[in-house]
Design a protein around this motif. Structure first.
Motif, PDB file in Angstrom:
ATOM      1  N   ASN A  23      -5.858  -5.058  -7.674  1.00 33.00           N
ATOM      2  CA  ASN A  23      -5.883  -3.687  -7.165  1.00 33.00           C
ATOM      3  C   ASN A  23      -4.467  -3.169  -6.909  1.00 33.00           C
ATOM      4  N   LEU A  24      -3.588  -4.047  -6.464  1.00 34.65           N
ATOM      5  CA  LEU A  24      -2.194  -3.647  -6.264  1.00 34.65           C
ATOM      6  C   LEU A  24      -1.542  -3.267  -7.594  1.00 34.65           C
ATOM      7  N   SER A  63      -7.390   7.552 -10.675  1.00 35.62           N
ATOM      8  CA  SER A  63      -7.222   6.110 -10.806  1.00 35.62           C
ATOM      9  C   SER A  63      -6.708   5.504  -9.501  1.00 35.62           C
ATOM     10  N   ALA A  64      -5.828   6.217  -8.810  1.00 35.80           N
ATOM     11  CA  ALA A  64      -5.324   5.724  -7.525  1.00 35.80           C
ATOM     12  C   ALA A  64      -6.441   5.672  -6.485  1.00 35.80           C
ATOM     13  N   VAL A  65      -7.327   6.663  -6.508  1.00 41.36           N
ATOM     14  CA  VAL A  65      -8.467   6.660  -5.584  1.00 41.36           C
ATOM     15  C   VAL A  65      -9.379   5.478  -5.876  1.00 41.36           C
ATOM     16  N   ALA A  66      -9.517   5.121  -7.140  1.00 47.93           N
ATOM     17  CA  ALA A  66     -10.357   3.986  -7.506  1.00 47.93           C
ATOM     18  C   ALA A  66      -9.736   2.660  -7.062  1.00 47.93           C
ATOM     19  N   ASN A  67      -8.433   2.645  -6.834  1.00 45.01           N
ATOM     20  CA  ASN A  67      -7.752   1.418  -6.414  1.00 45.01           C
ATOM     21  C   ASN A  67      -7.400   1.437  -4.932  1.00 45.01           C
ATOM     22  N   ILE A  68      -8.242   2.040  -4.113  1.00 48.73           N
ATOM     23  CA  ILE A  68      -8.025   2.087  -2.668  1.00 48.73           C
ATOM     24  C   ILE A  68      -7.915   0.677  -2.065  1.00 48.73           C
ATOM     25  N   GLY A  70      -6.229  -1.610  -2.972  1.00 54.21           N
ATOM     26  CA  GLY A  70      -4.839  -1.997  -3.084  1.00 54.21           C
ATOM     27  C   GLY A  70      -4.068  -1.714  -1.801  1.00 54.21           C
ATOM     28  N   PHE A  71      -4.493  -0.679  -1.058  1.00 58.27           N
ATOM     29  CA  PHE A  71      -3.852  -0.390   0.218  1.00 58.27           C
ATOM     30  C   PHE A  71      -4.099  -1.512   1.227  1.00 58.27           C
ATOM     31  N   PHE A  72      -5.275  -2.136   1.154  1.00 61.40           N
ATOM     32  CA  PHE A  72      -5.529  -3.297   2.013  1.00 61.40           C
ATOM     33  C   PHE A  72      -4.611  -4.448   1.632  1.00 61.40           C
ATOM     34  N   ALA A  76      -1.980  -6.326   3.983  1.00 60.57           N
ATOM     35  CA  ALA A  76      -1.972  -7.783   4.093  1.00 60.57           C
ATOM     36  C   ALA A  76      -0.569  -8.340   3.858  1.00 60.57           C
ATOM     37  N   ILE A  77       0.170  -7.765   2.916  1.00 60.25           N
ATOM     38  CA  ILE A  77       1.542  -8.210   2.666  1.00 60.25           C
ATOM     39  C   ILE A  77       2.415  -7.914   3.885  1.00 60.25           C
TER      40      ILE A  77
END
Length: 117
Positions: A23-24, A63-68, A70-72, A76-77
């Protein structure tokens, strides 16, 4: 007990970060597409190209909305970074450090302002 809590938080954050690598990557590609769409939209002169690059940018936003998730992964990082800093007893600061130098060429404007007062 504090080290145990940091260890558990670090392990959980590490697992979440590794699990959301895909996702990132998708989020990074989406950001690149949005940036390219915006950049070329502002550079283009014709109406057709403006419409085309606007559509590219909107597709990147979708596409960015579909990869939400990735914010998690980003959170986590940041959590792993926090745990490492606390584990090594380093202070966690989000402000930039002030670097002092004796080189007159590095601080020329500051010294010029002091001289012209």
């Amino acid at each position: 007990m504090k080290k145990f809590g940091l260890l558990v938080l670090g392990i959980i954050a590490g697992i979440v970060a590794v699990a959301s690598l895909g996702n990132l990557l998708g989020l990074a590609v989406s950001a690149l597409v949005v940036f390219a769409g915006l950049h070329f939209y502002l550079k283009s002169d014709s109406t057709f190209l403006k419409i085309f690059w606007a559509i590219v940018g909107i597709c990147g936003l979708f596409s960015a909305v579909a990869n939400i998730p990735g914010f998690f992964g980003i959170l986590a990082i940041v959590g792993v970074w926090y745990v490492v800093k606390k584990w090594n007893n380093q202070s966690v600061s989000f402000s930039s450090p002030i670097v002092k130098s004796d080189d007159p060429f590095v601080n020329f404007e500051k010294q010029w302002n002091e001289l012209s007062k």
